[in-house]
Write a protein that holds these residues in place. Structure first.
Motif, PDB file in Angstrom:
ATOM      1  N   LYS A   1      -9.628 -16.272 -19.915  1.00  0.00           N
ATOM      2  CA  LYS A   1     -11.100 -16.844 -19.967  1.00  0.00           C
ATOM      3  C   LYS A   1     -11.804 -16.983 -18.436  1.00  0.00           C
ATOM      4  O   LYS A   1     -12.379 -17.182 -17.892  1.00  0.00           O
ATOM      5  N   SER A   2     -10.284 -16.837 -17.216  1.00  0.00           N
ATOM      6  CA  SER A   2     -10.908 -16.987 -16.114  1.00  0.00           C
ATOM      7  C   SER A   2     -11.293 -16.002 -15.203  1.00  0.00           C
ATOM      8  O   SER A   2     -10.673 -14.423 -15.315  1.00  0.00           O
ATOM      9  N   PRO A   3     -12.419 -15.345 -14.971  1.00  0.00           N
ATOM     10  CA  PRO A   3     -13.144 -14.412 -14.009  1.00  0.00           C
ATOM     11  C   PRO A   3     -12.321 -13.661 -12.728  1.00  0.00           C
ATOM     12  O   PRO A   3     -12.394 -13.295 -12.652  1.00  0.00           O
ATOM     13  N   ILE A   4     -12.186 -14.937 -12.604  1.00  0.00           N
ATOM     14  CA  ILE A   4     -10.677 -14.466 -11.334  1.00  0.00           C
ATOM     15  C   ILE A   4      -9.445 -13.284 -11.651  1.00  0.00           C
ATOM     16  O   ILE A   4      -9.726 -12.643 -11.271  1.00  0.00           O
ATOM     17  N   VAL A   5      -8.875 -13.683 -13.017  1.00  0.00           N
ATOM     18  CA  VAL A   5      -8.130 -13.003 -13.572  1.00  0.00           C
ATOM     19  C   VAL A   5      -8.449 -11.649 -14.264  1.00  0.00           C
ATOM     20  O   VAL A   5      -7.835 -10.569 -13.918  1.00  0.00           O
ATOM     21  N   ALA A   6      -9.747 -11.628 -14.742  1.00  0.00           N
ATOM     22  CA  ALA A   6     -10.489 -10.325 -15.358  1.00  0.00           C
ATOM     23  C   ALA A   6     -10.774  -9.600 -13.848  1.00  0.00           C
ATOM     24  O   ALA A   6     -11.438  -8.161 -14.174  1.00  0.00           O
ATOM     25  N   ALA A   7     -11.252 -10.011 -12.751  1.00  0.00           N
ATOM     26  CA  ALA A   7     -11.192  -9.533 -10.991  1.00  0.00           C
ATOM     27  C   ALA A   7     -10.093  -8.519 -11.326  1.00  0.00           C
ATOM     28  O   ALA A   7     -10.206  -7.374 -10.966  1.00  0.00           O
ATOM     29  N   TRP A   8      -9.079  -9.527 -10.929  1.00  0.00           N
ATOM     30  CA  TRP A   8      -7.831  -8.649 -10.724  1.00  0.00           C
ATOM     31  C   TRP A   8      -7.477  -7.524 -11.936  1.00  0.00           C
ATOM     32  O   TRP A   8      -7.390  -6.446 -11.583  1.00  0.00           O
ATOM     33  N   LYS A   9      -7.538  -7.875 -12.945  1.00  0.00           N
ATOM     34  CA  LYS A   9      -7.707  -5.932 -14.142  1.00  0.00           C
ATOM     35  C   LYS A   9      -8.739  -5.545 -13.959  1.00  0.00           C
ATOM     36  O   LYS A   9      -7.983  -4.193 -14.127  1.00  0.00           O
TER      37      LYS A   9
END
Length: 236
Positions: A66-74
């Motif tokens: 649910k982290s937007p930061i992790v989603a941006a990396w992905k």
């Protein structure tokens, strides 16, 4: 301002009752876990006598996903079909790459080994995913070579998920811990580093592969009843 994925604030509410028990008023109090530092949370896991790690695995995945930061990396990940070496590394050829990297460091590598190392290191260097300074990652192993060898001669597979690192540490100990005792390394990046995103399909690894020749400096150590924890600063 560069933003990291928070690995210091941990809060979980674990149910101890079934749906039927709750509906009939026979539910037991939930288990509430709140930690304000990664050190405190890792001590919980290191002294885990009640196998809480298994119950925490899913909630941690939910937290990461649910982290937007992790989603941006992905979103910046390189697709495996466009790469040559990282897919080979992931398909159980990692020992070939690690052996080759050590041979390069020792000055004994042949042309094939040199090509493997330069190929994988090149793909990592070209990654669009740059993990910022201050980010905490986890790495499980069964020895202390990460801090003992400076710089560390080969690639380092890390995870955003501490339970994944915990499980990897136990797997690497071997039968009857013939390879050593489980160790979970809590890595804090002191400089931004490129990384390869290794979480694909139904994987639960949340892997970020770091390049070779990094330096790991031990800043703290905790000997838990289940495994040891080492806090290491990471520099390039």
């Amino acid at each position: 301002m560069t933003v990291t994925f928070d690995q210091d604030t941990w809060s979980f509410q674990l149910s101890n009752s079934s749906t039927v028990e709750r509906l009939t008023g026979q539910g037991r109090p939930d288990t509430l876990l709140n930690y304000s530092s990664i050190g405190d949370f890792m001590r919980l896991l290191a002294d885990d006598e009640n196998d809480l790690f298994a119950r925490l695995h899913g909630p941690i995945i939910d937290r990461i996903s649910k982290s937007p930061i992790v989603a941006a990396w992905k979103a910046k990940r390189a697709h495996l079909k466009d790469l040559k070496h990282f897919p080979q590394y992931r398909r159980r050829a990692f020992d070939l790459y690690h052996d080759a990297a050590r041979a390069v460091a020792a000055g004994t590598a042949d042309e094939k080994q040199l090509a493997l190392v330069e190929g994988l290191a090149g793909e990592i260097a070209q990654s669009q995913i740059i993990i910022p300074a201050g980010q905490i990652l986890f790495h499980g192993r069964a020895d202390w070579l990460l801090a003992a060898q400076r710089p560390y001669p080969t690639f380092v597979s890390t995870s955003l998920h501490p339970v994944v690192a915990r499980n990897r540490a136990f797997a690497r100990t071997g039968i009857d811990m013939k390879n050593g005792k489980p160790l979970v390394c809590v890595l804090e990046l002191k400089a931004p580093l490129p990384a390869m995103w290794g979480h694909v399909g139904k994987s639960q690894e949340y892997e970020l592969l770091l390049t070779r020749n990094l330096t790991f400096k031990e800043v703290d150590r905790y000997a838990g009843t289940k495994f040891e924890v080492a806090h290491l600063d990471v520099t390039s």
